[in-house]
Design a protein around this motif. Structure first.
Motif, PDB file in Angstrom:
ATOM      1  N   THR A  85      21.869  25.734 -11.014  1.00 18.66           N
ATOM      2  CA  THR A  85      22.578  25.286  -9.953  1.00 18.66           C
ATOM      3  C   THR A  85      22.914  26.535  -9.029  1.00 18.66           C
ATOM      4  OG1 THR A  85      24.631  24.165  -9.298  1.00 18.66           O
ATOM      5  CG2 THR A  85      24.968  25.911 -10.642  1.00 18.66           C
ATOM      6  N   HIS A  86      22.911  28.055  -9.612  1.00 20.08           N
ATOM      7  CA  HIS A  86      23.168  29.002  -8.799  1.00 20.08           C
ATOM      8  C   HIS A  86      22.068  29.712  -7.973  1.00 20.08           C
ATOM      9  CE1 HIS A  86      27.234  29.370  -9.810  1.00 20.08           C
ATOM     10  NE2 HIS A  86      27.161  29.029 -11.094  1.00 20.08           N
ATOM     11  N   SER A 117      32.742  27.904  -9.586  1.00 21.41           N
ATOM     12  CA  SER A 117      32.362  28.984  -8.456  1.00 21.41           C
ATOM     13  C   SER A 117      32.884  28.693  -7.205  1.00 21.41           C
ATOM     14  CB  SER A 117      31.157  29.513  -8.795  1.00 21.41           C
ATOM     15  OG  SER A 117      30.237  28.323  -8.399  1.00 21.41           O
ATOM     16  N   SER A 121      29.591  24.581 -13.726  1.00 22.47           N
ATOM     17  CA  SER A 121      29.274  25.897 -12.991  1.00 22.47           C
ATOM     18  C   SER A 121      29.447  26.181 -11.431  1.00 22.47           C
ATOM     19  CB  SER A 121      27.860  26.565 -13.376  1.00 22.47           C
ATOM     20  OG  SER A 121      27.723  27.943 -13.090  1.00 22.47           O
ATOM     21  N   PHE A 181      29.708  30.314 -14.873  1.00 24.72           N
ATOM     22  CA  PHE A 181      28.414  30.235 -15.838  1.00 24.72           C
ATOM     23  C   PHE A 181      29.022  30.020 -17.135  1.00 24.72           C
ATOM     24  CE2 PHE A 181      24.810  31.911 -18.142  1.00 24.72           C
ATOM     25  CZ  PHE A 181      23.738  30.992 -17.665  1.00 24.72           C
ATOM     26  N   GLY A 224      30.487  26.361 -17.489  1.00 28.54           N
ATOM     27  CA  GLY A 224      29.304  25.384 -17.532  1.00 28.54           C
ATOM     28  C   GLY A 224      28.769  25.386 -18.951  1.00 28.54           C
ATOM     29  N   GLY A 272      23.372  25.816 -15.370  1.00 25.04           N
ATOM     30  CA  GLY A 272      24.043  26.849 -14.530  1.00 25.04           C
ATOM     31  C   GLY A 272      23.117  27.801 -13.752  1.00 25.04           C
ATOM     32  N   GLY A 310      26.147  21.392 -16.964  1.00 24.33           N
ATOM     33  CA  GLY A 310      26.280  22.675 -16.885  1.00 24.33           C
ATOM     34  C   GLY A 310      26.317  23.026 -15.423  1.00 24.33           C
ATOM     35  N   ALA A 311      25.456  22.546 -14.703  1.00 24.29           N
ATOM     36  CA  ALA A 311      25.106  22.805 -13.414  1.00 24.29           C
ATOM     37  C   ALA A 311      26.340  22.408 -12.503  1.00 24.29           C
ATOM     38  CB  ALA A 311      24.018  21.838 -12.764  1.00 24.29           C
TER      39      ALA A 311
END
Ligand SMILES: Nc1ncnc2c1ncn2[C@@H]1O[C@H](COP(=O)(O)OP(=O)(O)OP(=O)(O)O)[C@@H](O)[C@H]1O
Ligand SMILES: Nc1ncnc2c1ncn2[C@@H]1O[C@H](COP(=O)(O)OP(=O)(O)OP(=O)(O)O)[C@@H](O)[C@H]1O
Ligand SMILES: [Mg+2]
Ligand SMILES: [Mg+2]
Lengths: 290, 267, 345, 234, 361
Positions: C241-242, C72, C68, C96, C99, C238, C64-65
């Motif tokens: 990571t953001h 992006s 995403s 997101f 992800g 996600g 997911g990380a």
């Protein structure tokens, strides 16, 4: 050709050590069904004991090896007695959590006692390798392979051919009924855990002089040991042995001919592949239903 | 008691030349028999004759080495065990089998799975239909527990029940699955004669609800009393077949299975 | 009635309390703990309800990380075809969701695989899967930048009618966002496990052959559970990571899975509140310990704390508290009954 | 020989046995009957040391064995053939039997005993190396009975030995019980096959809800109205 | 009396704890030296050292804690590039400068973070300095193979050295990588042996270098071994690899056997004396200097700023001119205009192990 041979030889030698790790864990994980997260730490412990005895105290190397094995057993017995025994009857996840906790504490303890800097165990073997035609291998590695094969054979006989071995297996299949047969359950638990731990410590002490000794040396090793046990089928000593060699071959040839970056992935890819084809591991039987 | 075997009744289940081998060991050599709809058919035979193995084949837990199993014309040997249960072929287990960590009530509720329709989305959105369905099922569970006589144990953890109660629970779970064909593997094991007697009544009432029953049982009193028909298996082969009174007198069956001094055996 | 309102009260306190305190550091700790609690909740769905221990759960988080982050940032991929595949930077929310989807897709595959392997074998398959993912992240440098890490990942953003698009740099917003995602995940899990689907999952945990014998399509429900769990773990990834705004192969580290397992089991597996309680306890503990002892000793205390929890509360914190309340209620009821008996006698 | 005096046994807080007393004299065959959940199994488990006593005493040949370890109890000569077979599923038939003789050191005699048991259960000999867990229910039950006899006990506690056995084997099993009695082994047996059990036993006890409700000779019990109705389906 | 706090985040536990602790020790030596000389701006400095547990998430946590809780005006850290990169958004968020003492990834200074000042050289700079010493090698390097740890440090270094050697007309053989925690490298070494090069460039930490030297001997690898990245400690190698270390070359950023050959011998001597006084391991000097130079740089900036405030310290860092253990320390602009980071030109030393002794060719 030369390269194939060298890779093959490397794999055989490495496989011996993997198998050793595998049978130690197969006793505890395969037979006792304890997801033993201290296995890597006991391996590390064995290596540090060898360092302490042979390196710092200047004891004879072989003596140190034997003592490291015994100390590993003692530590294993202690862990079983203080941590696992009181949890008798708890499910696999609960005991696993305790072992994770113990593993974390042990690794930090190792760093506290020995520091993070790598130690190295003096080896009694000459650095000159044994040369066989176009390939070569370190003496100390041959020694490790020899000891590993001896231990593998010995433990196979112990588990499958002796009364004690039968009692050990029986105990973990049905503790209550084993008790009815006159088996001292507590002793079996402690003994099995101690033996598995002793094997891990032995592996550490054997490999200490070949590699270097650090507090985190057990991490990857523990994961691989789990993989080997599964590959061979739970509680199956010949299986774990073969699993060890298969893993070593996959890694060695994977790294040699495909990509070294994926070397440590090879084993895992192999495991996934094997389990897709034979979900019960290479050498185990299916359970009967009904 | 119902009449003896009626040739005209259409078989709900037909086992055709089924064979099972376990690496060298022949558990079932070749077995063919039929179960007519609405009857109680017993499958008997000495220990190790292959009865449980036959159940495993019929319910899809074991793929046979050869042969076919037809349920209302559908070949079951190709289907997964849950699909087979989905068709209404439900079994109990010889080795006690319950959801040990759940309450008795939840055990039966889980058994009702087949009667629910709620799926993931319905559950997530908590649709009214889903809630209504749950209510309906809870009522049905209470009824089944009363039927087998476990109502007073509803909130107990299943694993804490005594052996005999666990066996009854196993049957309750199977009943909850709304079987068309119910396969019972030694349901009376662990019950005493009175309990067995009561249980026979239960089985007959199940049959009266329109459920066909295939029974494996060593309690000859039960088998001979409630069966419409008996199939005898020995060494993986069918050695006799017919109404109870005929089987009881068959010398082969006496020799292989019933033994001489039937007086000790129940009934 | 109170038990139904309790969770919402808890959410309210969690939403208002830390913001009112206004301590950035506490917010940081709660946010990053919250992200892992979401991971732990999703793990609980597998471990607690289906009984399948996924020791590679972090793989979904990492997938997911990475997904995403890559979506992006945009990426180009040379798959040996004529034209490299080029994708420009996507809006963060698209990334997101992407992800979550990709993680769920991997969940689907693993769930299918789990149809074949169970128990200890499933454990190893999942560990292996996470390790392989880590190796891919490490070695597929063209895509993931390998060990050099993807950085400068944009934060998530919200659209406010009066402000337009507002990137969520501020901790308060991130905290509330994590809280909101956690609440959604909680509701999903709650509804799922309290339904027919949930009972099927528990049946699988308790006795698989019996479950199949009553017609439960074990594979299917396992896949459903794995897909949902993986999607949630992907969402947590996600968020991570953001929020941290860098992702490198270390995101697949085994210790992170272990952290989630600790959260689930100490809190009480197979309970809805377990991962949250265990997560708060063992997410915050390391920060408390920072002040107390030197680093190695902190770890030792952390490990010992886990053992202590298991020893005194072997079922986990939440069941222990529940039992205590139940026991008290029973005692109260018991005395009442006793009284009546006396008067009647 | 075996004396159970007023024992109470609990699972957690809930008592499963309340103040249960019974005795078994040397050479006797005593049976225990009762409905599901009456506490029969619990009684046997308490005797062989698998369950702790909340109160009461158990003595065997004058020695206190309440709360003793199962191993100690077995070493004194009390063997227990548990309910529901409980064979070691991953051990072979031979290994299971070896486990039965775990405390014995007289290897030759053990081998002889094993042969004698094979005469009684030829199926076991055919399947010496089969993992016990893959055997049929009845085969496992034979194994469990044989295994209990491997320790050459002074007294055997049988918990539903005929469970899952075909009629001819039920018969054989009861013959074996009679045989070992003749050879001087005492037997305490829980049996659902109440007719046969009461018929062959010397004395019997009836358990209801964790308490001894009736006791007497087998024949007397067979004739007892209450027992007839509640347990014999008469 | 009030102190000036300086935050340090290092891996004190976990996989790379050994190096992290060395750097932290170097920082502690600097703290003593500074305070013994009266501190800065009339106050004593106080280091607050946090463990980043060898993982990027914890690196961020430690930075948050240092900045928000302890209110430090400046940081030093965070050893590996990934840890440093993870911390960097925090520097912008809170406006706090950080001196980077070890990380080698170019990204750190090129990604437009104006709060980052790196004293460690990038791999490219190391390769460039190495190029000047290429002629010293006899026989000359004809064909080079690479064995690098599979992280930013190893891969980056292998890339830069490959480019540099290629430009110098050296043939390039194979490049093998290894996981940081790998212990058995026989597969990689066997492949390298096949390649037929004469020189093997190795980039990794000291533990793996030890393993490589030992295992290369076992496999009779004919290559001359050169390690780069400065993370090796030849003493430790001699002690642990024994004869296998003989003949190897090691690039370092500080050669503690020859403090007199450092650019500023007195500075080097002060550092080595301080280190010994604390009883730290001699082997750690090659890494420990980073912590020392890092703290000294920060102290110098604080002095120039005249106050211990983040913005002022950042501005002052641009003007620092310091005699460091490694050599002159001053920052040049690097990265996108308007958001440049500071990068120092570091010195590189090459030592050789001969007959169990470290020599400087
Ligand atoms: N998985 C297996 N592997 C090997 N042998 C097996 C397996 N399953 C069953 N068998 C053998 O097949 C034969 C038939 O077993 P099955 O369980 O069907 O007997 P059964 O008729 O149900 O007997 P019982 O009345 O004792 O329950 C037995 O001899 C058994 O040992
Ligand atoms: N492990 C346990 N935990 C809690 N309660 C238990 C447990 N085992 C048995 N019980 C309870 O104790 C009581 C007596 O059980 P026991 O097994 O002794 O009965 P039994 O007479 O042997 O019955 P059956 O004929 O069904 O085997 C029952 O109410 C049962 O529910
Ligand atoms: Mg059967
Ligand atoms: Mg019982």
């Amino acid at each position: 050709m030369e390269a194939h041979l060298q890779h093959l030889l490397n794999a055989v030698v490495l496989g011996g050590t993997y198998a050793l790790l595998g049978i130690g864990l197969t006793l505890i994980f395969g037979i006792m069904r304890v997801v033993n997260f201290t296995h890597g730490e006991l391996y590390t412990f064995g290596a540090y004991m060898a360092y302490m005895l042979a390196g710092m105290m200047g004891l004879n190397f072989f003596m140190s090896l034997a003592m490291a094995a015994l100390l590993g057993m003692a530590l294993g017995a202690l862990i079983e007695f203080t941590l696992l025994r009181p949890l008798k009857g708890a499910d696999i996840d609960t005991t696993m959590l305790v072992m994770i906790g113990a593993g974390i504490a042990m690794q930090a303890g190792e760093q506290l006692v020995w520091g993070g800097v790598a130690k190295s165990v003096p080896s009694p073997f000459p650095t000159e390798p044994v040369v066989l035609g176009s390939v070569s291998v370190g003496m100390n590695r041959l020694f490790v392979l020899g000891v590993a094969l001896l231990l593998l054979g010995g433990f196979y006989l112990l588990i499958n051919r002796t009364k004690l071995g039968v009692a050990m297996r029986a105990t973990f299949q049905d503790p209550d009924t084993a008790a009815l047969m006159g088996v001292n359950r507590g002793l079996m638990y402690t003994l099995t855990f101690a033996l598995g731990s002793g094997l891990a410590a032995t592996a550490g002490a054997l490999l200490g002089p070949i590699f270097v000794v650090t507090p985190t040396m057990g991490d990857l090793v523990a994961l691989k040991a789990f993989a080997i046990v599964i590959l061979g089928g739970l509680g199956n000593i010949p299986g774990a042995t073969i699993g060890g060699f298969v893993l070593a071959l996959a890694e060695e040839f994977g790294a040699g001919y495909l990509s070294s970056g994926y070397r440590d992935a090879m084993g895992f890819i192999l495991i996934i592949a094997v389990l897709i084809v034979r979900p019960q591991g290479l050498f185990a039987m299916k359970e009967r239903i009904g | 008691m119902s009449l003896a075997f009626d040739e005209s009744a259409a078989p709900i289940l037909e086992v055709r030349e089924v064979a099972v081998h376990f690496s060298g060991l022949i558990a079932i050599a070749s077995m063919s028999f039929a179960v007519p709809e609405g009857e109680i058919v017993s499958l008997i035979g000495p220990n190790g004759a292959g009865k449980t193995t036959a159940f495993n084949v019929i319910t899809g837990f074991l793929k046979p080495t050869g042969g076919k199993v037809l349920f209302r014309g559908t070949d079951l040997t190709r289907l997964s065990s849950n699909r087979i249960a989905g068709l209404g072929v439900v079994r109990t287990f010889q080795r006690t089998s319950i959801f040990a960590g759940c309450t008795v009530f939840d055990n039966v509720l889980t058994g009702m799975h087949r009667q629910g329709r709620a799926e993931t989305w319905g559950a997530l959105l908590r649709l009214a239909s889903v809630r209504a369905e749950t209510e309906r099922m809870r009522a049905a569970v209470a009824e089944i527990l009363a039927f087998v006589g476990l109502s007073h144990r509803a909130d107990e953890l299943a694993g804490n029940l005594a052996y005999g109660e666990q066996r009854l629970l196993g049957i309750a779970i199977a009943l909850a699955a709304d079987p068309k064909l119910l396969l019972l593997d030694e349901p009376a094991a662990g019950l005493n004669p009175s309990e067995t007697e009561a249980f026979m009544g239960v089985v007959q009432r199940i049959r009266d609800r329109g459920v066909t029953i295939l029974l494996v049982e060593h309690d000859m009193r039960m088998v001979m009393t409630i069966s419409d028909r008996v199939v005898v298996l020995n060494h993986g082969r069918i050695i006799a077949e017919g109404p109870p009174e005929v089987i009881r007198a068959n010398p082969d069956v006496i020799q292989a299975y019933l033994g001489q001094g039937v007086k000790h055996a129940k009934g | 009635m109170t038990t139904r309102l309790l969770p919402w009260l808890f959410v309210l306190v969690m939403a208002v309390g830390p913001l009112w305190l206004g301590d950035q550091y506490i917010l940081y700790v709660l946010t990053s703990t919250g992200i892992f609690i979401i991971g732990a909740m999703s793990l609980n769905l597998l471990l607690g309800y289906t009984g399948q221990l996924s020791l590679g759960h972090i793989a979904f988080f990492g997938i997911g990380a990475y997904t995403s982050a890559l979506l992006s940032l945009g990426f180009d991929l040379d798959l040996g075809g004529v034209e490299p595949f080029v994708l420009g930077p996507q809006p963060v929310w698209v990334a997101f969701l992407g992800g979550i989807l990709v993680a769920a897709l991997f969940g689907f595959l693993i769930g299918k695989l789990a149809f074949r392997v169970r128990g200890a074998y499933f454990v190893i398959v999942t560990i292996s899967f996470a390790q392989v993912m880590r190796m891919v992240a490490l070695n597929w440098v063209d895509l993931t930048e390998g060990p050099m890490a993807l950085n400068n990942i944009p934060p998530l953003s919200v659209w406010l009618p009066w402000d337009g698009v507002l990137p969520l740099y501020r901790k308060e917003y991130n905290y509330l966002l994590v809280l909101a995602v956690a609440v959604v995940c909680f509701l999903v899990i709650q509804r799922l496990v309290q339904s027919r689907v949930g009972r099927a999952l528990v049946a699988l945990r308790e006795n698989e052959s019996l479950a199949r014998s009553v017609g439960i399509d074990v594979t299917r429900y396992l896949v459903v559970a794995t897909v949902i769990a993986a999607g949630m773990a992907g969402a947590a990834g996600g968020l991570y990571t953001h929020y941290i705004r860098i992702v490198d192969p270390d995101v697949f580290m085994f210790i992170y899975t272990v952290t989630m397992v600790i959260m689930v089991v100490t809190g009480g597996k197979g309970t809805l509140a377990g991962p949250i309680v265990g997560g708060l306890a063992f997410g915050i503990l390391p920060e408390v310990l920072r002040e107390v002892a030197r680093p190695e000793v902190q770890w030792i205390i952390y490990g010992v704390a886990m053992i202590v929890v298991v020893f005194f509360l072997p079922q986990g914190i939440v069941p222990a508290v529940k039992n205590w309340f139940a026991g008290r209620r029973k005692r109260v009821a018991g005395t009442a009954l006793g009284l009546r008996k006396e008067t009647s006698a | 020989m075996l004396k159970v005096e007023g024992i109470t046994v609990c699972y957690g807080q809930i008592p499963a046995l309340r103040n249960v007393s019974l005795t078994v004299e040397e050479g006797e065959l005593v049976t225990l009957i009762g409905a599901n959940g009456a506490g029969k199994t619990t009684t046997l488990r308490a005797i062989s040391g698998l369950l702790p006593l909340a109160s009461g005493r158990i003595t065997f040949e004058g020695r206190e064995i309440g709360n003793a370890a199962p191993r100690t109890v077995l070493a004194l000569g009390v063997a227990h053939c548990p309910e529901g077979r409980r064979v070691f599923p991953h051990l072979t038939v031979r290994e299971n039997l070896e486990m039965g003789a775990y405390l014995r050191r007289d290897h030759q005699a053990v081998a002889q005993d094993m042969e004698r048991l094979f005469d009684r259960f030829p199926r076991l000999k055919e399947r010496l190396n089969q993992p016990a867990g893959t055997m049929s229910g009845g085969e496992q039950q034979m194994l469990a009975i044989a295994r209990a006899l491997m320790s050459r006990p002074k007294i055997v506690l049988f918990d539903e030995p005929s469970l899952g056995l075909a009629p001819n084997l039920v018969e054989r099993t009861f013959e074996i019980v009679s045989d070992i009695r003749r050879e001087g082994t005492t037997v305490l047996m829980v049996e659902q096959n109440a007719y046969a059990a009461l018929d062959m036993c010397d004395r019997a006890y009836l358990l209801e809800s964790g308490q001894v409700m009736e006791q007497g000779t087998g024949q007397a019990m067979l004739a007892n109205d209450h027992i007839q109705r509640a347990y014999l389906g008469g | 009396q009030e102190t000036i706090k300086i935050g340090v985040t290092q891996p004190l536990t976990g996989a790379v704890a050994a190096s992290g602790n060395y750097v932290a020790n170097g920082a502690r030596v600097a703290e003593e030296v500074v305070n013994a000389n009266g501190g800065v701006l009339g106050k004593k400095i106080q280091l607050i050292i946090e463990d980043n547990k060898s993982n990027p998430k914890e690196a961020v946590a430690s930075a948050e804690k240092l900045i928000v809780r302890d209110k430090v005006p400046v940081l030093m850290g965070a050893w590996s590039s990934t840890f440093t990169l993870a911390v960097m958004p925090k520097l912008v968020e809170y406006g706090v400068p950080m001196v980077v003492e070890t990380s080698s990834s170019t990204k750190i200074t090129t990604s437009g973070n104006p709060w980052v000042f790196r004293i460690a050289p990038t791999s490219a700079m190391e390769a460039k300095s190495f190029a000047e010493k290429l002629d010293h090698f006899q026989p000359a390097i004809q064909k080079a193979d690479f064995l690098a740890v599979n992280n930013d440090f190893g891969r980056g270094s292998a890339d830069e050295f490959r480019k540099m050697l290629q430009a110098k007309g050296v043939k390039i053989g194979v490049t093998e990588t290894m996981a940081p925690e790998a212990t058995d490298l026989s597969a990689q070494l066997s492949s390298i042996k096949q390649s037929g090069g004469d020189t093997l460039f190795v980039t990794t930490g000291v533990e793996q270098i030890t393993l490589i030297l030992k295992q290369a001997a076992e496999l009779r690898l004919p290559h001359r071994v050169i390690t780069n990245g400065g993370s090796s400690s030849p003493d430790q190698l001699i002690a642990q690899a024994g004869a296998a270390a003989d003949g190897g070359y090691f690039t370092l950023f500080f050669a503690p056997w020859f403090p007199e050959k450092a650019v500023h011998p007195t500075v080097a001597k002060t550092f080595v004396d301080g280190w010994n006084k604390k009883g730290y391991d001699f082997a750690g000097l090659t890494e420990g200097y980073r912590g020392y130079d890092g703290i000294m740089t920060i102290v110098e900036a604080i002095k120039k700023a005249g106050k211990a405030e983040p913005q002022a310290i950042r501005d002052a860092l641009w003007t620092v001119k310091l005699d460091g253990v490694n050599g002159d320390i001053a920052f040049k602009k690097d990265g996108p205009e308007g958001k440049e980071s500071g990068q120092n030109e570091a010195n590189v030393y090459v030592v050789q192990v001969k007959d169990g002794k470290v020599t400087m060719p």
